[in-house]
Design an enzyme around this catalytic site. Structure first.
Site, PDB file in Angstrom:
ATOM      1  N   LEU A  35      86.372  51.695  21.168  1.00 25.77           N
ATOM      2  CA  LEU A  35      85.747  50.729  22.074  1.00 25.77           C
ATOM      3  C   LEU A  35      86.765  49.972  22.908  1.00 25.77           C
ATOM      4  O   LEU A  35      86.501  49.577  24.042  1.00 25.77           O
ATOM      5  CB  LEU A  35      84.896  49.735  21.276  1.00 25.77           C
ATOM      6  CG  LEU A  35      83.660  50.295  20.580  1.00 25.77           C
ATOM      7  CD1 LEU A  35      83.013  49.218  19.716  1.00 25.77           C
ATOM      8  CD2 LEU A  35      82.655  50.816  21.602  1.00 25.77           C
ATOM      9  N   GLU A  69      91.285  48.494  22.875  1.00 23.60           N
ATOM     10  CA  GLU A  69      92.560  48.321  22.180  1.00 23.60           C
ATOM     11  C   GLU A  69      93.409  47.306  22.916  1.00 23.60           C
ATOM     12  O   GLU A  69      93.209  47.025  24.099  1.00 23.60           O
ATOM     13  CB  GLU A  69      93.311  49.648  22.080  1.00 23.60           C
ATOM     14  CG  GLU A  69      93.655  50.280  23.415  1.00 23.60           C
ATOM     15  CD  GLU A  69      94.374  51.609  23.239  1.00 23.60           C
ATOM     16  OE1 GLU A  69      95.504  51.600  22.703  1.00 23.60           O
ATOM     17  OE2 GLU A  69      93.809  52.643  23.633  1.00 23.60           O
ATOM     18  N   GLY A  70      94.344  46.735  22.176  1.00 19.14           N
ATOM     19  CA  GLY A  70      95.266  45.771  22.765  1.00 19.14           C
ATOM     20  C   GLY A  70      96.333  45.408  21.766  1.00 19.14           C
ATOM     21  O   GLY A  70      96.035  45.066  20.620  1.00 19.14           O
ATOM     22  N   GLY A  71      97.591  45.516  22.163  1.00 17.48           N
ATOM     23  CA  GLY A  71      98.682  45.232  21.242  1.00 17.48           C
ATOM     24  C   GLY A  71      98.671  46.201  20.081  1.00 17.48           C
ATOM     25  O   GLY A  71      98.735  47.418  20.268  1.00 17.48           O
ATOM     26  N   SER A 117      96.082  46.260  17.917  1.00 12.28           N
ATOM     27  CA  SER A 117      94.700  46.255  17.458  1.00 12.28           C
ATOM     28  C   SER A 117      93.877  47.323  18.163  1.00 12.28           C
ATOM     29  O   SER A 117      94.087  47.616  19.341  1.00 12.28           O
ATOM     30  CB  SER A 117      94.057  44.880  17.712  1.00 12.28           C
ATOM     31  OG  SER A 117      94.725  43.872  17.001  1.00 12.28           O
ATOM     32  N   LYS A 173      87.394  46.790  13.487  1.00  9.41           N
ATOM     33  CA  LYS A 173      88.663  46.377  14.074  1.00  9.41           C
ATOM     34  C   LYS A 173      89.792  46.768  13.144  1.00  9.41           C
ATOM     35  O   LYS A 173      89.793  46.414  11.960  1.00  9.41           O
ATOM     36  CB  LYS A 173      88.696  44.871  14.333  1.00  9.41           C
ATOM     37  CG  LYS A 173      89.947  44.433  15.091  1.00  9.41           C
ATOM     38  CD  LYS A 173      89.824  43.027  15.656  1.00  9.41           C
ATOM     39  CE  LYS A 173      91.001  42.681  16.562  1.00  9.41           C
ATOM     40  NZ  LYS A 173      90.861  41.353  17.193  1.00  9.41           N
ATOM     41  N   ASP A 216      90.625  31.573  23.737  1.00 10.31           N
ATOM     42  CA  ASP A 216      90.570  32.724  24.638  1.00 10.31           C
ATOM     43  C   ASP A 216      89.119  32.968  25.076  1.00 10.31           C
ATOM     44  O   ASP A 216      88.631  34.094  25.038  1.00 10.31           O
ATOM     45  CB  ASP A 216      91.151  33.976  23.982  1.00 10.31           C
ATOM     46  CG  ASP A 216      91.485  35.073  25.002  1.00 10.31           C
ATOM     47  OD1 ASP A 216      91.622  34.747  26.204  1.00 10.31           O
ATOM     48  OD2 ASP A 216      91.595  36.245  24.607  1.00 10.31           O
TER      49      ASP A 216
END
Length: 350
Positions: A34, A36-38, A40, A56, A201
């Site tokens: 779904l 992604e980032g860094g 994760s 996650k 955030d």
């Protein structure tokens, strides 16, 4: 209770491999990535009964410190009992073959998507959200932030499962009083003190929509206790670096752009982001993204000076524009509390 996650890959001739995982005797198929980032990754997974969930996965390659950060996020997903804030279903930490650890968090899946999906769809279709719908969604976001900003720590809270298909009656919850008493037992005297948390955030992509079309705050990786006094240069650098990593720039409060010794940070960070989010819901982007695109301005300078404007189209009332303006005050001490913002929104709703 510890949960063991076992990744299984079925490899049968003439069939494509289907990754699966097992959490506490429940088996899930991994359907797709779904986002992604860094370090994760978030996957769409399906339970054996056909139910859909979001998983996650947080890789922790830097030893105990990165594990500590990931486990803090796990704690955040268990901390708040509000229909406007996502709660985890399960979590686990796994030792990898290379010695590193991976944290898994099983979360509800919202098939209605996020507010960012609404913004994107309106942009593609050259359409816009009705003011009444925007106010309704905004009130729900305020309710979620109010639960964070006026949180009571409860060590005796039992975990519960929040399904996207069985969220409590959110419309009825909108009519509830802005403050709720939390009943503790004789061993939970800590409940008498409210502790403010900040999401840090808030943006359209981090606000999912329930089946009723009402908002649920997600992605609690940046959520932390709100009040922070910056005592030295090392703290200032650390906080600013964390903000650069976790707080999306077009929605980031000006006090996070240049953190200084002596600064006092609090939940007013979320109020600024809330104003940016409402603006984006109406006009398709953050006010400071628009300032950069329309006038070639530096986004950092536009944020730090509070320089933005409203487009002529689509047309909205002065009341909803005033709601945005009251959030986007550069000096955090002059920004209103979440209660004042919510009260103004309820007035507009009528």
């Amino acid at each position: 209770m510890s949960f063991v996650i076992e990744l299984i890959t079925s490899c049968l001739p003439c069939f494509s491999t289907v990754p699966e995982l097992k959490i506490n005797k429940a088996r899930f198929k991994i359907l797709k990535l779904l986002g992604e980032g860094g370090f994760s990754y978030v996957y769409l997974v399906q339970a054996s009964n056909g139910g859909l969930y979001a998983l996650k996965k947080i890789r922790c390659p830097f030893g105990n410190e990165s594990v500590k950060v990931a486990m803090k996020e796990v704690g955040n997903y268990k901390e708040f009992k509000s229909p406007y804030i996502i709660r985890s279903i399960d979590s686990s930490i796994v030792q990898e073959a290379d010695g590193s650890k991976t944290v898994y968090i099983l979360l509800p899946y919202f098939d209605n998507g996020s507010l960012q999906d609404v913004v994107n769809k309106n942009s593609v279709n050259n359409s816009f959200i009705e003011e009444s719908d925007a106010i309704r969604v905004f009130i729900g976001i305020c309710r979620g932030l109010q639960s964070m900003h006026r949180h009571h720590v409860n060590n005796n809270t039992n975990r519960y499962t929040l399904q996207s298909s069985s969220i409590p009656n959110l419309k009825r919850s909108l009519q509830k009083s802005s403050s709720q008493k939390i009943n503790g037992n004789r061993n939970s005297t800590e409940l008498s003190e409210a502790i403010s948390f900040a999401h840090r955030d808030i943006k359209p992509a981090n606000i999912m929509l329930s089946k009723d079309g009402l908002p649920v705050l997600c992605d609690l990786g940046s959520c932390t206790r709100a009040k922070m006094n910056i005592k030295n240069r090392a703290e200032a650098i650390t906080v600013q670096e964390l903000a650069e990593e976790h707080c999306t720039l077009p929605y980031r409060a000006p006090e996070l752009l240049d953190v200084k010794v002596g600064d006092k940070l609090d939940e007013k960070i979320d109020i600024w982001s809330l104003g940016c989010t409402l603006y984006a819901l109406l006009y398709g982007m953050s006010p400071f993204e628009r300032e950069e695109q329309e006038n070639g301005a530096s986004m950092n300078l536009a944020i730090s000076s509070g320089n933005y404007s409203f487009p002529q189209q689509p047309q909205y009332s002065d009341g909803i524009k005033d709601l945005i303006k009251m959030c986007l005050i550069v000096n955090p001490s002059e920004r209103p509390s979440i209660e004042k913002v919510l009260s103004k929104a309820l007035e507009l709703q009528g």
